[in-house]
Design a protein around this motif. Structure first.
Motif, PDB file in Angstrom:
ATOM      1  N   LYS A  31      87.638 143.666  45.896  1.00  0.00           N
ATOM      2  CA  LYS A  31      87.546 144.352  44.611  1.00  0.00           C
ATOM      3  C   LYS A  31      86.991 145.762  44.732  1.00  0.00           C
ATOM      4  CE  LYS A  31      86.959 140.016  42.148  1.00  0.00           C
ATOM      5  NZ  LYS A  31      86.106 139.222  41.281  1.00  0.00           N
ATOM      6  N   ARG A  32      86.701 146.164  45.947  1.00  0.00           N
ATOM      7  CA  ARG A  32      86.130 147.494  46.179  1.00  0.00           C
ATOM      8  C   ARG A  32      87.109 148.346  46.970  1.00  0.00           C
ATOM      9  NH1 ARG A  32      81.686 144.006  46.864  1.00  0.00           N
ATOM     10  NH2 ARG A  32      79.898 144.639  45.613  1.00  0.00           N
ATOM     11  N   GLU A  52      81.947 154.378  47.421  1.00  0.00           N
ATOM     12  CA  GLU A  52      82.321 153.008  47.079  1.00  0.00           C
ATOM     13  C   GLU A  52      82.759 153.035  45.628  1.00  0.00           C
ATOM     14  OE1 GLU A  52      80.215 148.645  46.775  1.00  0.00           O
ATOM     15  OE2 GLU A  52      79.196 150.400  45.997  1.00  0.00           O
ATOM     16  N   LYS A  54      84.259 150.650  42.445  1.00  0.00           N
ATOM     17  CA  LYS A  54      84.505 149.303  41.937  1.00  0.00           C
ATOM     18  C   LYS A  54      85.062 149.407  40.528  1.00  0.00           C
ATOM     19  CE  LYS A  54      80.195 148.070  42.836  1.00  0.00           C
ATOM     20  NZ  LYS A  54      78.966 147.279  42.836  1.00  0.00           N
TER      21      LYS A  54
END
Length: 139
Positions: A31-32, A52, A54
């Motif tokens: 999901k990242r 990062e 998300k």
């Protein structure tokens, strides 16, 4: 120009802060998504940003991207890489748990393409070949 998650710029691309982007690579991990971007300062000194990203959802159901960013300067590359490798080795040694394939992005792609059991059964049919049979057909 894009090449399997790599974004290579023929020309320098300036971001909102006036920094020039030299090279980028995106890594999708569940999901990242992690972005590794090489940028240049006004003095043409290179540095790395690691972002990062998300995907999140508001209360009203609309999505947005939550981002966390690290800036890594070339004088710190060796210390950072050494520490990262040391910590990864420690985790793998101290907690050697297998990866749950059901939750992995690889399994999601396999499940969408064809049932795994069917693929295994089809492969079994093709692997049982007797060479004597081939000689009889050609005679």
């Amino acid at each position: 120009m894009t090449d399997e998650g790599n974004v290579k710029s023929e020309q320098y691309v300036a971001d909102g802060a006036g920094r020039e982007e030299i090279h980028s690579k995106a890594v999708r991990a569940g999901k990242r998504t992690y972005f590794f971007d090489v940028k240049a300062t006004r003095r043409n000194d290179y540095y790395l940003t690691i972002t990062e990203s998300k995907k999140r959802f508001n209360r009203d159901g609309k999505f947005f991207y939550e981002k966390h960013k690290l800036f890594l300067y070339k004088e710190d590359f060796d210390k950072f890489a050494d520490s990262l490798n040391e910590i990864i080795a420690f985790i793998r040694e101290a907690n050697p748990q297998p990866i749950e394939l059901e939750d992995s992005p690889v399994m999601e792609r396999v499940e969408k393409s064809a049932p795994a059991k069917e693929l295994v059964e089809k492969e079994k049919d093709f692997t049982n070949v007797e060479f004597e049979d081939l000689g009889e057909e050609n005679a």
